[in-house]
Motif scaffolding. Structure first.
Motif, PDB file in Angstrom:
ATOM      1  N   ARG A 242       1.267  -1.175   0.336  1.00 10.73           N
ATOM      2  CA  ARG A 242      -0.265   0.172  -0.204  1.00 10.73           C
ATOM      3  C   ARG A 242       0.974   1.618   0.096  1.00 10.73           C
ATOM      4  N   VAL A 243       1.879   0.935   0.261  1.00  6.36           N
ATOM      5  CA  VAL A 243       2.709   2.603   0.752  1.00  6.36           C
ATOM      6  C   VAL A 243       3.331   2.906  -0.716  1.00  6.36           C
ATOM      7  N   CYS A 244       3.882   1.620  -1.054  1.00  2.52           N
ATOM      8  CA  CYS A 244       4.219   1.359  -2.586  1.00  2.52           C
ATOM      9  C   CYS A 244       3.656   2.307  -3.551  1.00  2.52           C
ATOM     10  N   ALA A 245       1.803   2.215  -3.773  1.00  2.00           N
ATOM     11  CA  ALA A 245       1.583   2.424  -4.530  1.00  2.00           C
ATOM     12  C   ALA A 245       1.224   4.104  -4.168  1.00  2.00           C
ATOM     13  N   ILE A 246       0.835   4.396  -2.397  1.00  2.00           N
ATOM     14  CA  ILE A 246       1.020   5.764  -2.190  1.00  2.00           C
ATOM     15  C   ILE A 246       2.605   5.994  -2.550  1.00  2.00           C
ATOM     16  N   ALA A 247       3.395   6.275  -2.081  1.00  4.41           N
ATOM     17  CA  ALA A 247       5.042   6.516  -2.920  1.00  4.41           C
ATOM     18  C   ALA A 247       5.127   7.032  -4.824  1.00  4.41           C
ATOM     19  N   ARG A 248       4.308   6.035  -5.121  1.00  4.74           N
ATOM     20  CA  ARG A 248       4.432   5.903  -6.766  1.00  4.74           C
ATOM     21  C   ARG A 248       2.986   7.308  -7.449  1.00  4.74           C
ATOM     22  N   ASP A 249       1.739   6.630  -6.970  1.00  2.10           N
ATOM     23  CA  ASP A 249       0.781   6.754  -7.556  1.00  2.10           C
ATOM     24  C   ASP A 249       0.664   8.402  -7.114  1.00  2.10           C
ATOM     25  N   THR A 250       0.453   8.859  -6.063  1.00  4.14           N
ATOM     26  CA  THR A 250       0.236  10.333  -5.137  1.00  4.14           C
ATOM     27  C   THR A 250       1.713  10.881  -4.694  1.00  4.14           C
ATOM     28  N   LEU A 251       2.859  10.594  -4.624  1.00  5.42           N
ATOM     29  CA  LEU A 251       3.910  11.002  -4.040  1.00  5.42           C
ATOM     30  C   LEU A 251       5.096  11.549  -5.372  1.00  5.42           C
ATOM     31  N   GLY A 252       4.430  10.374  -6.588  1.00 10.79           N
ATOM     32  CA  GLY A 252       5.283  10.199  -7.699  1.00 10.79           C
ATOM     33  C   GLY A 252       7.177  10.173  -7.744  1.00 10.79           C
ATOM     34  N   LEU A 253       7.495   9.044  -6.544  1.00  5.26           N
ATOM     35  CA  LEU A 253       8.539   8.451  -6.427  1.00  5.26           C
ATOM     36  C   LEU A 253       9.360   7.445  -7.424  1.00  5.26           C
ATOM     37  N   HIS A 254      10.461   8.008  -7.244  1.00  2.00           N
ATOM     38  CA  HIS A 254      10.750   6.844  -8.530  1.00  2.00           C
ATOM     39  C   HIS A 254      10.832   5.186  -8.310  1.00  2.00           C
ATOM     40  N   ARG A 255      11.318   5.472  -6.427  1.00  3.37           N
ATOM     41  CA  ARG A 255      12.480   4.349  -5.571  1.00  3.37           C
ATOM     42  C   ARG A 255      11.830   4.083  -4.647  1.00  3.37           C
ATOM     43  N   VAL A 256      11.808   3.129  -3.625  1.00  2.00           N
ATOM     44  CA  VAL A 256      11.768   3.189  -2.397  1.00  2.00           C
ATOM     45  C   VAL A 256      13.463   2.073  -1.940  1.00  2.00           C
ATOM     46  N   GLN A 257      13.896   2.465  -0.961  1.00  2.60           N
ATOM     47  CA  GLN A 257      15.000   1.947  -0.651  1.00  2.60           C
ATOM     48  C   GLN A 257      14.421   1.480   1.009  1.00  2.60           C
ATOM     49  N   ALA A 258      15.112   0.408   1.622  1.00  6.15           N
ATOM     50  CA  ALA A 258      15.351  -0.116   2.811  1.00  6.15           C
ATOM     51  C   ALA A 258      16.146  -0.845   2.691  1.00  6.15           C
ATOM     52  N   SER A 259      16.590  -1.365   4.731  1.00  4.33           N
ATOM     53  CA  SER A 259      17.433  -2.040   4.891  1.00  4.33           C
ATOM     54  C   SER A 259      17.348  -3.284   5.937  1.00  4.33           C
ATOM     55  N   THR A 260      18.134  -3.778   5.959  1.00  5.38           N
ATOM     56  CA  THR A 260      17.305  -5.111   7.051  1.00  5.38           C
ATOM     57  C   THR A 260      18.840  -4.917   8.061  1.00  5.38           C
ATOM     58  N   ARG A 261      18.766  -4.912   8.859  1.00  4.55           N
ATOM     59  CA  ARG A 261      20.134  -6.071   9.616  1.00  4.55           C
ATOM     60  C   ARG A 261      20.157  -7.411   8.690  1.00  4.55           C
ATOM     61  N   VAL A 262      21.635  -7.926   9.067  1.00  4.08           N
ATOM     62  CA  VAL A 262      21.734  -9.604   8.176  1.00  4.08           C
ATOM     63  C   VAL A 262      21.545 -10.377   8.191  1.00  4.08           C
ATOM     64  N   ASP A 263      21.237 -10.457   8.987  1.00  2.00           N
ATOM     65  CA  ASP A 263      20.520 -11.489   9.985  1.00  2.00           C
ATOM     66  C   ASP A 263      18.758 -11.747  10.770  1.00  2.00           C
TER      67      ASP A 263
END
Length: 190
Positions: free
Chosen positions: A123-144
């Protein structure tokens, strides 16, 4: 820029995704206190005030200032009984040629394995694309953190690298796996 609120969009049975509000401080403090041990491996060391309504009220004010400025969008997962079941944020929203944001989320211990994170990330990626017009979303996680990595990959994020000593988590500098999801290839709005 998104400054309107997102109210009551169901993402799983009995759980809605909605925008953070000032009035959420007591419930959010209770949720963090209840999930303190569950979140400890993935969170920075928090001051005791973080687990109080007053501490959350101060934190929420800062988040809402960033929201009004267009650099952050904060949402909560709210269970049908009014308890906070988690949160998801787009942070570090940058316009121009970068046109990107970072994603972070958490889900309460008693709400795990219900698909909340996956539904919210989609849902948030759809908002980022359709409402915010963002090109990409990045995320990080601990390796484990295999659970979060599964969520991101299920939602179309691709691993893009390893960042040594990336974040100070649970009292130590930790390595992170980096992910991105390209949302569209349109030119950024001027």
């Amino acid at each position: 820029m998104v400054t309107e609120t997102l109210e009551g969009q169901e993402i799983a049975a009995g759980v809605t995704l909605r925008t953070l509000a000032r009035s959420d401080a007591p419930a959010l403090a209770a949720a963090y206190a209840e999930n303190r041990e569950h979140l400890r491996p993935w969170d920075p060391v928090r001051p005791e005030s973080f687990y109080t309504a007053e501490g959350q009220a101060e934190r929420i004010e800062g988040l809402l200032r960033q929201f009004a400025g267009g650099t952050l969008v904060p949402w909560l997962f709210e269970a049908s009984d009014g308890r906070i079941a988690g949160a998801i944020n787009l942070t570090d929203i940058v316009r121009g040629p970068f046109c990107s944001s970072s994603l972070g989320y958490w889900v309460a211990a008693d709400q795990q394995n219900r698909g909340l994170a996956s539904a919210a990330v989609e849902r948030v990626c759809a908002i980022a694309r359709d409402t915010l017009g963002l090109h990409r979303v990045q995320a990080s996680t601990r390796v484990d953190n295999a659970g979060s990595q599964r969520v991101l990959e299920k939602c179309g994020f691709e691993p893009i690298g390893l960042a040594p000593n990336y974040l100070h988590i649970n009292g130590e500098w930790r390595d992170s796996r980096l992910f991105q999801r390209v949302l569209h290839d349109n030119a950024p709005a001027l």
